[in-house]
Design a protein around this motif. Structure first.
Motif, PDB file in Angstrom:
ATOM      1  N   THR A 186      33.028  32.405  36.934  1.00 47.61           N
ATOM      2  CA  THR A 186      34.282  31.873  36.533  1.00 47.61           C
ATOM      3  C   THR A 186      34.650  30.398  36.127  1.00 47.61           C
ATOM      4  O   THR A 186      34.247  30.098  37.143  1.00 47.61           O
ATOM      5  N   PRO A 187      35.168  30.129  34.675  1.00 44.88           N
ATOM      6  CA  PRO A 187      34.685  28.986  34.453  1.00 44.88           C
ATOM      7  C   PRO A 187      36.505  28.586  35.096  1.00 44.88           C
ATOM      8  O   PRO A 187      37.437  29.544  35.874  1.00 44.88           O
ATOM      9  N   PRO A 188      36.382  26.885  35.641  1.00 39.69           N
ATOM     10  CA  PRO A 188      37.643  26.857  36.428  1.00 39.69           C
ATOM     11  C   PRO A 188      38.980  27.262  35.716  1.00 39.69           C
ATOM     12  O   PRO A 188      38.669  26.973  34.383  1.00 39.69           O
ATOM     13  N   ASN A 189      39.347  27.277  36.348  1.00 35.93           N
ATOM     14  CA  ASN A 189      41.522  27.759  35.883  1.00 35.93           C
ATOM     15  C   ASN A 189      41.763  28.755  34.790  1.00 35.93           C
ATOM     16  O   ASN A 189      41.988  28.858  33.995  1.00 35.93           O
ATOM     17  N   HIS A 190      40.367  29.537  34.650  1.00 38.02           N
ATOM     18  CA  HIS A 190      40.407  30.810  33.974  1.00 38.02           C
ATOM     19  C   HIS A 190      41.216  32.019  34.667  1.00 38.02           C
ATOM     20  O   HIS A 190      41.634  32.308  33.665  1.00 38.02           O
ATOM     21  N   THR A 191      40.916  31.968  36.219  1.00 41.21           N
ATOM     22  CA  THR A 191      41.007  33.552  35.969  1.00 41.21           C
ATOM     23  C   THR A 191      42.607  33.273  37.309  1.00 41.21           C
ATOM     24  O   THR A 191      42.817  32.405  36.664  1.00 41.21           O
ATOM     25  N   ARG A 192      42.795  34.329  37.201  1.00 40.72           N
ATOM     26  CA  ARG A 192      44.379  34.329  37.867  1.00 40.72           C
ATOM     27  C   ARG A 192      44.916  35.647  38.505  1.00 40.72           C
ATOM     28  O   ARG A 192      44.289  36.141  37.704  1.00 40.72           O
ATOM     29  N   PRO A 193      46.125  36.305  39.592  1.00 37.72           N
ATOM     30  CA  PRO A 193      46.437  37.015  39.862  1.00 37.72           C
ATOM     31  C   PRO A 193      46.291  38.154  39.220  1.00 37.72           C
ATOM     32  O   PRO A 193      45.820  39.400  39.598  1.00 37.72           O
ATOM     33  N   THR A 194      46.666  37.997  37.970  1.00 35.49           N
ATOM     34  CA  THR A 194      46.592  39.105  36.707  1.00 35.49           C
ATOM     35  C   THR A 194      45.889  39.123  35.778  1.00 35.49           C
ATOM     36  O   THR A 194      45.878  40.912  35.187  1.00 35.49           O
ATOM     37  N   TYR A 195      44.793  39.108  35.824  1.00 38.60           N
ATOM     38  CA  TYR A 195      44.084  39.146  35.562  1.00 38.60           C
ATOM     39  C   TYR A 195      43.344  40.034  35.366  1.00 38.60           C
ATOM     40  O   TYR A 195      42.681  40.945  36.340  1.00 38.60           O
ATOM     41  N   ARG A 196      43.309  40.858  34.018  1.00 38.50           N
ATOM     42  CA  ARG A 196      42.527  42.247  34.698  1.00 38.50           C
ATOM     43  C   ARG A 196      41.149  41.735  32.896  1.00 38.50           C
ATOM     44  O   ARG A 196      40.773  42.064  32.616  1.00 38.50           O
ATOM     45  N   ASN A 197      40.379  42.225  34.779  1.00 39.39           N
ATOM     46  CA  ASN A 197      38.093  42.359  33.104  1.00 39.39           C
ATOM     47  C   ASN A 197      37.911  44.163  33.950  1.00 39.39           C
ATOM     48  O   ASN A 197      38.644  44.642  34.114  1.00 39.39           O
ATOM     49  N   PHE A 198      37.471  44.221  33.290  1.00 40.89           N
ATOM     50  CA  PHE A 198      37.165  45.496  32.996  1.00 40.89           C
ATOM     51  C   PHE A 198      35.378  45.924  31.987  1.00 40.89           C
ATOM     52  O   PHE A 198      34.909  44.996  31.367  1.00 40.89           O
ATOM     53  N   PHE A 199      34.563  46.554  32.866  1.00 39.14           N
ATOM     54  CA  PHE A 199      33.851  47.257  32.150  1.00 39.14           C
ATOM     55  C   PHE A 199      33.148  48.889  32.555  1.00 39.14           C
ATOM     56  O   PHE A 199      33.539  49.715  33.308  1.00 39.14           O
ATOM     57  N   GLN A 200      32.704  49.613  31.899  1.00 39.36           N
ATOM     58  CA  GLN A 200      31.733  51.085  32.354  1.00 39.36           C
ATOM     59  C   GLN A 200      31.263  50.859  34.391  1.00 39.36           C
ATOM     60  O   GLN A 200      30.670  49.488  34.071  1.00 39.36           O
ATOM     61  N   PRO A 201      31.680  52.022  33.999  1.00 34.48           N
ATOM     62  CA  PRO A 201      31.264  51.857  35.673  1.00 34.48           C
ATOM     63  C   PRO A 201      29.628  52.049  35.714  1.00 34.48           C
ATOM     64  O   PRO A 201      29.245  51.179  37.321  1.00 34.48           O
ATOM     65  N   GLU A 202      28.762  52.714  35.059  1.00 36.01           N
ATOM     66  CA  GLU A 202      26.923  52.079  35.021  1.00 36.01           C
ATOM     67  C   GLU A 202      26.859  50.028  35.219  1.00 36.01           C
ATOM     68  O   GLU A 202      25.648  49.621  35.798  1.00 36.01           O
ATOM     69  N   LEU A 203      27.904  49.030  34.878  1.00 37.67           N
ATOM     70  CA  LEU A 203      27.211  47.626  34.302  1.00 37.67           C
ATOM     71  C   LEU A 203      27.143  47.295  35.342  1.00 37.67           C
ATOM     72  O   LEU A 203      27.954  47.489  36.855  1.00 37.67           O
ATOM     73  N   ARG A 204      26.171  46.129  36.104  1.00 40.92           N
ATOM     74  CA  ARG A 204      26.301  46.081  36.997  1.00 40.92           C
ATOM     75  C   ARG A 204      25.823  43.698  36.929  1.00 40.92           C
ATOM     76  O   ARG A 204      24.915  43.581  37.632  1.00 40.92           O
ATOM     77  N   TRP A 205      25.544  43.622  35.342  1.00 36.06           N
ATOM     78  CA  TRP A 205      24.775  42.309  35.278  1.00 36.06           C
ATOM     79  C   TRP A 205      25.903  40.928  35.545  1.00 36.06           C
ATOM     80  O   TRP A 205      25.601  40.265  35.392  1.00 36.06           O
ATOM     81  N   GLN A 206      27.162  41.092  35.834  1.00 34.56           N
ATOM     82  CA  GLN A 206      28.097  40.781  35.870  1.00 34.56           C
ATOM     83  C   GLN A 206      27.829  40.087  37.549  1.00 34.56           C
ATOM     84  O   GLN A 206      27.623  40.600  38.732  1.00 34.56           O
ATOM     85  N   PHE A 207      29.069  39.888  37.870  1.00 35.06           N
ATOM     86  CA  PHE A 207      28.366  39.008  39.314  1.00 35.06           C
ATOM     87  C   PHE A 207      29.219  39.601  40.099  1.00 35.06           C
ATOM     88  O   PHE A 207      30.624  38.906  40.754  1.00 35.06           O
ATOM     89  N   THR A 208      29.787  41.398  40.158  1.00 29.63           N
ATOM     90  CA  THR A 208      30.396  42.182  41.229  1.00 29.63           C
ATOM     91  C   THR A 208      30.234  42.028  42.032  1.00 29.63           C
ATOM     92  O   THR A 208      28.744  42.318  42.766  1.00 29.63           O
ATOM     93  N   GLY A 209      31.483  42.537  43.017  1.00 28.62           N
ATOM     94  CA  GLY A 209      31.162  42.716  44.793  1.00 28.62           C
ATOM     95  C   GLY A 209      32.261  43.966  44.270  1.00 28.62           C
ATOM     96  O   GLY A 209      32.699  44.634  43.423  1.00 28.62           O
ATOM     97  N   LEU A 210      32.860  44.132  45.899  1.00 28.31           N
ATOM     98  CA  LEU A 210      33.835  45.478  46.652  1.00 28.31           C
ATOM     99  C   LEU A 210      34.497  44.365  47.523  1.00 28.31           C
ATOM    100  O   LEU A 210      33.802  43.814  48.434  1.00 28.31           O
ATOM    101  N   ARG A 211      35.720  45.047  47.678  1.00 27.71           N
ATOM    102  CA  ARG A 211      36.272  45.118  48.994  1.00 27.71           C
ATOM    103  C   ARG A 211      37.178  46.349  49.571  1.00 27.71           C
ATOM    104  O   ARG A 211      37.454  46.764  48.626  1.00 27.71           O
ATOM    105  N   LEU A 212      36.517  46.843  50.759  1.00 27.47           N
ATOM    106  CA  LEU A 212      37.270  47.610  51.070  1.00 27.47           C
ATOM    107  C   LEU A 212      38.723  48.124  50.913  1.00 27.47           C
ATOM    108  O   LEU A 212      39.671  47.134  51.520  1.00 27.47           O
ATOM    109  N   ALA A 213      39.361  49.682  51.135  1.00 28.06           N
ATOM    110  CA  ALA A 213      40.705  48.953  51.261  1.00 28.06           C
ATOM    111  C   ALA A 213      40.628  51.060  52.038  1.00 28.06           C
ATOM    112  O   ALA A 213      40.095  51.398  52.404  1.00 28.06           O
ATOM    113  N   LYS A 214      41.906  51.111  52.450  1.00 28.10           N
ATOM    114  CA  LYS A 214      42.111  52.351  53.454  1.00 28.10           C
ATOM    115  C   LYS A 214      43.479  53.142  53.914  1.00 28.10           C
ATOM    116  O   LYS A 214      44.339  51.952  53.080  1.00 28.10           O
TER     117      LYS A 214
END
Lengths: 386, 386, 386, 386
Positions: free
Chosen positions: B358-386
């Motif tokens: 992500t370019p510097p100063n581009h994202t923010r807490p309210t930024y919403r990115n979106f992709f189809q559920p099978e895509l993975r060529w972006q730099f995607t990861g995960l954080r767990l909740a419960k």
């Protein structure tokens, strides 16, 4: 056997001619594959090189070092005996090796071959070397067809170069040549090089037939279009009819109607159609439908070979009615070289002649080209018989 | 309103940064499209330029002359209001316009914009200009992901450049952050730029939940693989299970097992996996299955936004459980600009955060990115909740 | 817990109702699958029976003998935990088991269940039995939708039966119901049966909204069609636009223009359209585009549930804007029963309400139905919100 | 010309035989289409009836009333000249017209034909009537093959009937028959009925060849399988190799390995393989690969026709090396009847002989059957030549 000196000249000439075809290209043009049948030019440059590396240098040149360990994977076309390879539809997805590296590869291999040929070589190796040379010549034709496709399917329609006369004027009167019933000898019977699919000279019985002294012209073909040839299902094979419906085919490839007039994309750019020139870039299905519409038919490959001394040919690969099948006594070579022709002898039609894209001295009366009936990116045309 | 001077600086900086991303490329790398989702770099260069030409210069700069009449056809991505365009899957089939011409196009448009910005501009135009700048920043991220894909799917696995730290080490202890039940405000509520899909700040009721202070690591993910995560259908959505079967998915994208050890392709080439770094290049399906296996779940985008002040983020776009839907009161802009976000609000999952690309100063807490559920060529990861 | 006697009645009633739906069918109608989503009626008869055999009798009835060893293979729908099965697209390729044998299977299993229920059963078994009964009721609805599809896609347009009032007249005035901002409780909170996807009653914050007291009518929808709704891309999601282009969609399913007037196929055959009745057989994409055109939107499933006491519902399954996702705290059951709902919680939209095809007493305010956004063979409609 | 009385007998006999083939079927078996090439039995019953209605009764019987206005749409197979029709892949999606109604249709048309034949008919009409009768006989063979497929692809493997001896024992010694080089006459030259594709008797030059006196046996074929025939790419055409890979082909159709022993599904159910019987249900690709493996080849259709007096044939349709092409002088009939054969003369291979499914007196030495090279649901086998 030809002398090693002549062999070296032929080799070097051929290697150079391939590169000269690519001279007018931008680097970007070397990379893309806009259709599964159209390989990127840099792939052709690498593949023809790999052929010599794989079948000559690796096997026969002492201490030969591969230019790059992964190039066999990248540049093998379809030789199952050699091993895994980039799937055909992925050739246009590879930006690397880059064009400069592919040229380095070419020059490395050409030099190694030159060195190799400075010594004595066996007749068997000479034979494979000749196959490699003629293989490269075949790719010169494909290369030109592929370049035309790459540019002709680009919305900017960029020109390639001016020097190719794709649509020579036919200025003879159309005449029917009579060929008499009888037994004819078919197949290669000469000295010099030929492919294994031409061997097995054999007798074929032909009945009386007539064949045209010239190719069907653009003017004739426009008449076919204007009289509804593409919408009369009775003229078409069932498979051909499905093909034109599904692909919305209404004219030869590269034809565009501009302000009411037919034009075609040529290597020199978009041009107004020359009516007397031979029609080009049609499928077997279209050739067949045209012949039906004319109340004629396509010649068989045997009729064509028997009659060819009596007419001029060489501007178009000419579709025949014959399917691509082995001649009596056909036997494919053992190992990878045997994959060259034999395994394609199903689901394809034979074309005879040669075309404006064929390298000099490459074709001959017994030469058999072959493609699936729907393909038309080659310089294909038709000649009528009845 | 920001000053025109600042706007000009921001514009020029952005335009230049895009080009600097392409610096390490060979010309051939600019051309290919090895997957429908991966656009050729030269297309990104042209498309981001066309956006300014189409939405600013053509409409608002007096006497503006288009750089090339056909470029709108070549570089329009998906704006139905603008007209016909090259179908997406054909972007990699175009060798022309060449890279040099695309750079000429860029510089022509950048200069015209600079000239245009030397005068006064309305607030409305400023808004579109800001969209254009942020649009180009979004493409910088896509550009890097696409370059990585182009090189990482090449059998030669060529490196891009060394300066990107794709796998920063996570050296904190994993902890669960407690967030209390209640009503939270969600959506953009700041000065400065945001997209229309973040607007409509509204209340959301959240129940008590816990969220991890860090991203799931490569080490955790290897455990998931080794314990059979990819072969236990009970962990997967039905669609996810079908997807891994049909595509033979057994690890994140770019992972290779070399001599028994997991490696991944990075912008610096193939590397041994760093276990403490955050896992990357996984699909939503994989993120979900991993969470199931851990007895946890993914956070919703609302939980993420409410909790984000309490953890570090920005290395991975993080998959959430939320589907990409409009916020209450969402209204898309009229005309072509309205096509920017709204028409994609179906069949996609929301990602939150930002990534090493992500370019510097581009994202923010309210930024919403979106992709189809099978895509993975972006730099995607995960954080767990419960 | 309900009494075993009541349970037996409920079971027998349900088993019989399924069969009574099939009464008007010809044997041939039981066999075909004209779309992947449409199962042959005999498959429904067998599958609902297999469910009881697999999850009750086989596990809990001492000395139970399977009716046929291969029926689990034939009648398992999607339970990976149970084992291999006929692929879904092949259901219509099976002429055997024949209809008579499937009825024998039904009666055998019904009798075994009856016998089994004459003894005491545990609460756990009762729960599964209730799932089995409600599962069969769900299939009654699918059965009717599938029968309608089988007949409505036949060129002869044969009628099914007259007794279903598919298009009840709406004779109220259209009004907007105001719902006030605040926290609402969502999810099942009653005695009696519900599915696991309704559990986890939780709080949701809703902003002020209005919802229509009635469904969108055929008359409204005809206006949408006539004013070009299907050709204005600005009204559609990108995926929806692609879907209508590729499938040439220009009206709801089953609509035919006969001599200039709109008709629809109903269970009683082809009929002239009743303008005041609620539109039916539309996809989510169409529902969304219609709402856009009206300057309104679809309600979320939470808005619908909060507002439903204030309007009549039950004629159409109503598309909502919500994606099908788990409620907070959702946990699927272990083993095969856990595959019932949870694994479908991606790529689907929620529908609320019920329809003219829903069995009596089957739906409730918290019931969540779900389908992919392009499906429309169910009795689907829409209600506007804003 | 044959007498009208004989014609009537032949007609009635043929009509009845078709129905007797269907006797053992359950109603459900009449409806399904488990493969695009396999038509539902009730479609065969209707289509052969429609042929007579369309080409005889409608045109030539005064005041003839169509049985049903929509049946031409339902039962036209591929006659473009007749008009629109149910697409081939949808035949198995139609539950109506039901089996009883199709039989009513048959009997109605048979009676009308009987009445029509009680008067005088022209030679031209007789010719079409004979085509209709032989057309129906061809469908008898397809009907049986399709029934076998419908049952043999059902997981329950239900038997059809016991009376067909599909695998007669070959108890002769294998011998090579020598045929001498020379000119042979090929094509129909008899009284009685033949199809247009057999006409145009003409001369063909054959070189010396040998042909086996018997068909390749199951025992030989098992040896081919066990020695790795399906995994040696050198034996296969490129297209054949792709076909076996993509479809995971490892044995003839209907073969199952049960407890280590090869079995096959027959009309009488699953049976242990009889090694001396002729192999059946193989594609051209498999026939070719087997011949390669044996160091032999398939005969051409001309060789077969020239040699057929010297061996027994009729148990298997025998694949030849010949492509299906017109004989010299072939001309198709005008109008719809001309679509019978001519439009299929591309992309298919010729089969010669006849099979255990061929109706009595239907085939002859000049009969040309034809199928795509991958098809194998017919009773196909092979005979070696060299």
């Amino acid at each position: 056997m030809i002398s090693t000196q002549n062999l070296t000249s032929l080799l070097l000439e051929t290697r150079e001619r391939t590169e000269s075809i690519c001279k007018p290209l931008e680097i970007e043009d070397y990379v893309v594959q806009p259709d599964i049948n159209v390989s990127p030019p840099k792939w052709h440059l690498g593949h023809t090189t790999w052929f010599f590396e794989e079948f000559i240098l690796k096997l026969h040149k002492p201490n030969y070092r591969l230019f790059h360990d992964d190039f066999a994977f990248v540049f093998n076309s379809y030789y199952e005996n050699i091993g895994k390879r980039v799937v055909r539809s992925d050739r246009g997805n590879l930006s690397r090796p880059g064009v400069a590296q592919v040229y380095d590869y070419r020059h490395y291999v050409t030099n190694e071959l030159k060195e190799f040929l400075s010594g004595d070589i066996s007749e068997e190796i000479e034979e494979v070397l000749l196959i490699g040379i003629h293989h490269e010549k075949q790719h010169q034709e494909l290369l030109l067809s592929d370049i035309k496709y790459i540019l002709g399917n680009n919305p900017l329609l960029p020109a390639y170069q001016d020097s190719i006369n794709e649509y020579p004027i036919q200025n003879q009167e159309q005449e029917w040549i009579d060929i008499s019933e009888g037994v004819y000898e078919i197949g290669f019977n000469d000295s010099g090089f030929c492919y294994d699919n031409e061997l097995g000279r054999h007798k074929v019985y032909l009945h009386d037939f007539q064949i045209s002294n010239q190719l069907v012209s653009n003017g004739d073909y426009i008449e076919f279009i204007e009289q509804g040839g593409y919408s009369d299902f009775n003229l078409w094979h069932a498979d051909g009819w499905t093909w034109i419906q599904e692909n919305n085919i209404q004219a030869p490839m590269y034809w565009h109607k501009v302000d009411g007039d037919w034009h075609y994309f040529t290597c020199s750019g978009l041009q107004k159609i020359e009516r007397s020139a031979a029609v080009c870039h049609i499928s077997y299905y279209e050739a067949f439908a045209f012949a039906q519409w004319k109340g004629a038919r396509l010649p068989t490959e045997f009729e064509w070979e028997a009659a060819q001394p009596y007419f001029d040919w060489g501007d178009r690969w000419e579709w025949t009615e014959s399917s691509y099948l082995p001649y009596p006594g056909y036997a494919k070579a053992p190992g990878a070289i045997g994959e060259y022709n034999g395994k394609f002898m199903v689901n394809q039609k034979v074309l005879r002649g040669g075309s404006v894209a064929t390298p000099p001295n490459h074709t001959r009366p017994t030469y058999r080209n072959f493609f699936q009936p729907e393909l038309r990116w080659q310089f294909t045309g038709l000649r009528l018989a009845k």
